[in-house]
Scaffold this motif. Structure first.
Motif, PDB file in Angstrom:
ATOM      1  N   PRO A 105       0.852  -1.202   0.000  1.00 43.10           N
ATOM      2  CA  PRO A 105       0.000   0.000   0.000  1.00 43.10           C
ATOM      3  C   PRO A 105       0.886   1.249   0.000  1.00 43.10           C
ATOM      4  CG  PRO A 105      -0.718  -1.577   1.667  1.00 43.10           C
ATOM      5  CD  PRO A 105       0.592  -2.074   1.160  1.00 43.10           C
ATOM      6  N   ARG A 106       0.470   2.278  -0.673  1.00 41.71           N
ATOM      7  CA  ARG A 106       1.307   3.472  -0.817  1.00 41.71           C
ATOM      8  C   ARG A 106       1.575   4.147   0.524  1.00 41.71           C
ATOM      9  NH1 ARG A 106      -0.124   4.174  -6.391  1.00 41.71           N
ATOM     10  NH2 ARG A 106       0.594   2.161  -7.178  1.00 41.71           N
ATOM     11  N   ASN A 107       0.700   3.999   1.502  1.00 39.79           N
ATOM     12  CA  ASN A 107       0.968   4.605   2.801  1.00 39.79           C
ATOM     13  C   ASN A 107       2.153   3.927   3.493  1.00 39.79           C
ATOM     14  OD1 ASN A 107      -0.534   2.239   3.183  1.00 39.79           O
ATOM     15  ND2 ASN A 107      -1.376   2.949   5.139  1.00 39.79           N
ATOM     16  N   ASP A 134      -3.658   3.007  -6.064  1.00 38.88           N
ATOM     17  CA  ASP A 134      -3.564   1.993  -5.011  1.00 38.88           C
ATOM     18  C   ASP A 134      -4.966   1.492  -4.675  1.00 38.88           C
ATOM     19  OD1 ASP A 134      -3.112   0.458  -2.788  1.00 38.88           O
ATOM     20  OD2 ASP A 134      -2.044   1.996  -1.655  1.00 38.88           O
ATOM     21  N   SER A 137      -6.340   1.936  -1.081  1.00 38.93           N
ATOM     22  CA  SER A 137      -6.594   3.291  -0.588  1.00 38.93           C
ATOM     23  C   SER A 137      -8.022   3.377  -0.034  1.00 38.93           C
ATOM     24  CB  SER A 137      -6.414   4.282  -1.724  1.00 38.93           C
ATOM     25  OG  SER A 137      -6.367   5.600  -1.247  1.00 38.93           O
ATOM     26  N   HIS A 162      -4.106   7.004  -0.178  1.00 38.03           N
ATOM     27  CA  HIS A 162      -2.710   6.593  -0.020  1.00 38.03           C
ATOM     28  C   HIS A 162      -1.789   7.366  -0.957  1.00 38.03           C
ATOM     29  CE1 HIS A 162      -3.880   2.441   1.856  1.00 38.03           C
ATOM     30  NE2 HIS A 162      -4.136   3.475   2.650  1.00 38.03           N
TER      31      HIS A 162
END
Length: 494
Positions: A105-107, A134, A137, A162
């Motif tokens: 996940p981008r976070n 993503d 998100s 995200h």
């Protein structure tokens, strides 16, 4: 058919033997020199049409030996790193085991960028491109909830995406996003991306560099947050990386590679400088650094063994868990890349080592930082041709002379021709290796060896043909008695 073949062989023998073999040797010298020149035609002169015809007729005639010799130079004298400007934060197997499979996940990637940024690197380059949203998100999860969860979906949509979290992390520290150039359209590719302005000094080299029409880049939101975008492409020749483009064309504009863009962002330079003339790119520069290139914008990389660069690797898991000493990151150029099993794009170097693609980017930055460049300028090809022709003509004039010291030596000493040939070529190879080690010059001793060996071999063939001819035309021996009288046999009467 047999008669025709015999007449052909007789004609060849006569040609080889004419004027002690000099005309045949001269033809071999000139023909092979022309083929060699056509196999690597210098870009500083007009290219006639017959060059393309030669390349199609005899493809890669001298190219393969040349590349193998240059590989040997590097294996004999690999680059020894003298500095450590780069740290690689690797998303390796133990990172994936601790944090989950890729893609993240981008976070989570934002958390990794934040953890690195806290240790104050000079710049962060991501050997990663993210062309799609993503799907984990909050807004994407909300879109997949059933109507009964409308209240939960509304709360999720109020949370930052995200992409927004990663964009915030990218904007907080000097960052560069990687991209991959394609010569054809593919899923999620586009025809343009954000990139730094390129200031050309001299002639526009757009038609000399590698040109692509499509690119696989990150989402526009992420591109807008980063301080730079750069290409990750490398040049592959028979599956081996020898050169890397420092600048290439995307459509009608020039775009930088990751390594030079990292240095631009690190030095705060507003533009990338490209120095070119009518024959192509001469160098690429940022601030007060100028990197010499081939006319097509490629950088010939002097590799260091992966065994000497292991200290630059840091596990992303250790960074996320706070187990990395700040000195490993502080004031460093940091590259984030994938090295986990099945994830990384492994490349073969001229040292016969299989390394992650991110290692090649690190070695380029390291070479530029140390000012260690390999060069093969256009004038070097002309110098090689001049040496080969001059030495070849001296051989053609001197070797057939019966009264020369060389001729007497070859008549007196057994296997003298082999000794002379091996000694000469070893001397040439040793000289070229000295030039490589001292000045980083890639001198093509392989072509010199092939051409001069062929010239020497033509004289050897001439000698064999002459010997065979003398053997066939010599009168049959007659017997003599003990007193040396000719014409009597032991059975003759007294």
């Amino acid at each position: 058919m047999k008669r025709y073949l015999a007449e052909t062989l007789l004609f060849i023998k006569r040609m080889l033997g004419a004027r002690k073999g000099r005309p045949a040797a001269l033809v071999i010298l000139l023909l092979l020199s022309l083929i060699n020149l056509c196999s690597e035609w210098p870009r500083d002169v007009w290219r006639p049409a017959f060059v393309d015809a030669f390349e199609k007729l005899i493809p890669d005639s001298f190219g393969a030996p040349r590349e193998l010799l240059f590989d040997h130079y590097q294996r004999r004298f690999p680059r020894i790193p003298t500095s450590e400007p780069v740290t690689i934060v690797e998303i390796d197997d133990k990172t994936l085991a601790a944090t989950g499979q890729w893609p993240w996940p981008r976070n989570r990637l934002a958390a990794l960028v934040d953890a690195i940024a806290a240790m104050q690197p000079v710049a962060i380059g991501l050997d990663i491109y993210m062309p799609e949203p993503d799907q984990t998100s909050p807004d994407k999860v909300a879109d997949n909830l059933p109507p009964a969860e409308a209240e939960l979906a509304a709360r999720l949509r109020k949370l930052p995406s995200h992409e927004a979290m990663l964009a915030k992390s990218l904007a907080a520290v000097p960052t560069i996003l990687g991209a991959a150039a394609y010569d054809h359209a593919a899923f999620a590719t586009s025809t343009d991306m954000r990139s730094v302005p390129v200031l050309v000094h001299g002639t526009d080299p757009l038609d000399k560099v590698q040109r692509f029409d499509h690119v696989l880049a990150s989402l526009p939101e992420l591109q807008a947050a980063a301080q730079g975008q750069a290409m990750l492409n490398v040049a592959l020749e028979q599956g081996t990386v020898r050169r890397v483009p420092m600048v290439m064309a995307l459509g009608d504009k020039l775009v930088p590679s990751l390594s030079i863009e990292m240095l631009r962002v690190a030095t705060g330079s507003p533009v990338l400088d490209v120095y070119a003339d009518a024959y192509g790119v001469q160098s690429v520069g940022v601030a007060d650094v100028r990197v010499p290139t081939q006319p097509d914008g490629d950088f010939w990389l002097h590799f260091a063994s992966i065994r000497t660069t292991q200290n630059r690797y840091v596990s992303a898991r250790d960074v996320l868990q706070g187990h990395v000493s700040p000195e490993r990151i502080h004031n460093k150029l940091v590259l984030i890349g994938l090295t986990g099993s099945g994830l990384t794009d492994m490349r073969t170097t001229v040292l016969n080592e299989l390394v992650p693609g991110i290692e090649i980017q690190a070695q380029i930055i390291e070479s530029i930082f140390e000012g260690r460049y390999l060069r093969r300028p256009a004038w070097l090809k002309w110098a090689e041709c001049a040496f080969t022709l001059t030495f070849g003509l001296l051989m053609i004039w001197y070797v057939p002379r019966a009264d020369s010291h060389l001729a007497r030596f070859m008549r007196t000493v057994p296997k003298a021709s082999a000794v002379v040939g091996v000694g000469l070529n070893l001397l040439i190879l040793w000289s070229c290796m000295v030039l490589f080690r001292a000045f980083g010059l890639l001198v093509d001793a392989a072509s010199i060896f092939i051409i001069l060996s062929a010239v020497m071999g033509s004289f050897f063939s001439t000698a064999l043909a002459d010997g065979d001819a003398r053997h066939k035309t010599a009168p049959a021996p007659t017997a003599s008695d003990d007193h040396g009288r000719i014409g009597r046999t032991p059975e003759s009467p007294v």
